[in-house]
Motif scaffolding. Structure first.
Motif, PDB file in Angstrom:
ATOM      1  N   UNK A  35       0.796  -1.217   0.000  1.00 34.61           N
ATOM      2  CA  UNK A  35       0.000   0.000   0.000  1.00 34.61           C
ATOM      3  C   UNK A  35       0.833   1.274   0.000  1.00 34.61           C
ATOM      4  N   UNK A  36       0.154   2.343  -0.388  1.00 35.54           N
ATOM      5  CA  UNK A  36       0.750   3.675  -0.330  1.00 35.54           C
ATOM      6  C   UNK A  36       0.879   4.176   1.106  1.00 35.54           C
ATOM      7  N   UNK A  37       0.360   3.433   2.085  1.00 37.27           N
ATOM      8  CA  UNK A  37       0.493   3.836   3.489  1.00 37.27           C
ATOM      9  C   UNK A  37       1.801   3.346   4.119  1.00 37.27           C
ATOM     10  N   UNK A  38       2.750   2.914   3.259  1.00 34.96           N
ATOM     11  CA  UNK A  38       4.094   2.473   3.667  1.00 34.96           C
ATOM     12  C   UNK A  38       4.103   1.094   4.320  1.00 34.96           C
ATOM     13  N   UNK A  39       3.026   0.336   4.201  1.00 38.26           N
ATOM     14  CA  UNK A  39       2.975  -0.987   4.806  1.00 38.26           C
ATOM     15  C   UNK A  39       2.596  -2.045   3.784  1.00 38.26           C
ATOM     16  N   UNK A  40       2.842  -3.292   4.177  1.00 46.65           N
ATOM     17  CA  UNK A  40       2.283  -4.459   3.500  1.00 46.65           C
ATOM     18  C   UNK A  40       1.526  -5.226   4.575  1.00 46.65           C
ATOM     19  N   UNK A  49      -9.312 -11.788   7.629  1.00 45.76           N
ATOM     20  CA  UNK A  49      -8.689 -11.194   8.812  1.00 45.76           C
ATOM     21  C   UNK A  49      -7.243 -10.795   8.520  1.00 45.76           C
ATOM     22  N   UNK A  50      -6.841  -9.621   9.001  1.00 42.58           N
ATOM     23  CA  UNK A  50      -5.448  -9.195   8.873  1.00 42.58           C
ATOM     24  C   UNK A  50      -4.620  -9.972   9.881  1.00 42.58           C
ATOM     25  N   UNK A  51      -3.628 -10.726   9.383  1.00 41.30           N
ATOM     26  CA  UNK A  51      -2.789 -11.563  10.236  1.00 41.30           C
ATOM     27  C   UNK A  51      -1.533 -10.834  10.683  1.00 41.30           C
ATOM     28  N   UNK A  52      -0.973 -10.002   9.807  1.00 39.50           N
ATOM     29  CA  UNK A  52       0.251  -9.276  10.106  1.00 39.50           C
ATOM     30  C   UNK A  52       0.296  -7.987   9.326  1.00 39.50           C
ATOM     31  N   UNK A  53       0.900  -6.969   9.919  1.00 38.77           N
ATOM     32  CA  UNK A  53       1.204  -5.729   9.221  1.00 38.77           C
ATOM     33  C   UNK A  53       2.719  -5.579   9.212  1.00 38.77           C
ATOM     34  N   UNK A  54       3.279  -5.443   8.028  1.00 35.13           N
ATOM     35  CA  UNK A  54       4.729  -5.307   7.867  1.00 35.13           C
ATOM     36  C   UNK A  54       5.055  -3.821   7.794  1.00 35.13           C
ATOM     37  N   UNK A  55       5.654  -3.319   8.858  1.00 37.03           N
ATOM     38  CA  UNK A  55       5.990  -1.896   8.953  1.00 37.03           C
ATOM     39  C   UNK A  55       7.493  -1.721   9.006  1.00 37.03           C
ATOM     40  N   UNK A  56       7.995  -0.705   8.314  1.00 41.45           N
ATOM     41  CA  UNK A  56       9.425  -0.438   8.323  1.00 41.45           C
ATOM     42  C   UNK A  56       9.891   0.374   7.130  1.00 41.45           C
ATOM     43  N   UNK A  59       8.434   4.925   2.877  1.00 45.05           N
ATOM     44  CA  UNK A  59       7.598   5.490   1.818  1.00 45.05           C
ATOM     45  C   UNK A  59       6.716   4.388   1.239  1.00 45.05           C
ATOM     46  N   UNK A  60       6.022   4.702   0.162  1.00 41.45           N
ATOM     47  CA  UNK A  60       5.078   3.808  -0.503  1.00 41.45           C
ATOM     48  C   UNK A  60       5.695   2.429  -0.737  1.00 41.45           C
ATOM     49  N   UNK A  61       4.922   1.383  -0.438  1.00 42.54           N
ATOM     50  CA  UNK A  61       5.310   0.020  -0.811  1.00 42.54           C
ATOM     51  C   UNK A  61       4.596  -0.276  -2.129  1.00 42.54           C
ATOM     52  N   UNK A  62       5.385  -0.328  -3.198  1.00 41.43           N
ATOM     53  CA  UNK A  62       4.822  -0.512  -4.529  1.00 41.43           C
ATOM     54  C   UNK A  62       4.402  -1.945  -4.795  1.00 41.43           C
ATOM     55  N   UNK A  63       5.169  -2.896  -4.268  1.00 41.72           N
ATOM     56  CA  UNK A  63       4.979  -4.286  -4.652  1.00 41.72           C
ATOM     57  C   UNK A  63       5.385  -5.195  -3.506  1.00 41.72           C
TER      58      UNK A  63
END
Length: 106
Positions: A35-40, A49-56, A59-63
């Motif tokens: 997502x453009x919210x900097x996370x996957x 259900x969301x199992x995990x949020x990958x933060x780190x 900027x934008x996560x394109x892929x």
């Protein structure tokens, strides 16, 4: 979406900004969104259900994509890095730096 009927089976809006990519895990049990919210995020394909949020990323996560065995996830970002994550823990295992520009594809 149900492939046969075309009906939505689960609508997710847990990302704060637009999605850039979505992919199934190799076993089809999970869905990965970037997502453009900097996370996957990793989602249960069955329940939504969301199992995990990958933060780190900064900027934008394109892929984002699962490794062939499904144990790792690769993300690509506008912050000029790619990151390798543990699918089970959600922890960043390695940051791949050195790109001079945005990294568009995982």
């Amino acid at each position: 979406w149900n492939a046969s009927s075309g009906e939505s089976v689960c609508a997710q809006d847990n990302h704060r900004l637009r999605l850039r990519s979505v992919a199934f895990s190799p076993d089809g049990q999970a869905v990965l969104s970037a997502s453009q919210d900097n996370t996957a995020k990793v989602w249960s394909a069955a329940s939504g259900e969301c199992l995990r949020t990958l933060e780190g990323h900064q900027s934008v996560v394109f892929s984002a994509m699962f490794a062939p065995g499904g144990q790792e996830i690769l993300t690509a970002s506008k912050d000029h890095t790619a990151k390798i994550w543990s699918t089970t823990s959600g922890q960043c295992l390695r940051t791949l730096e050195g790109h001079r520009r945005d990294v568009f594809c995982a």
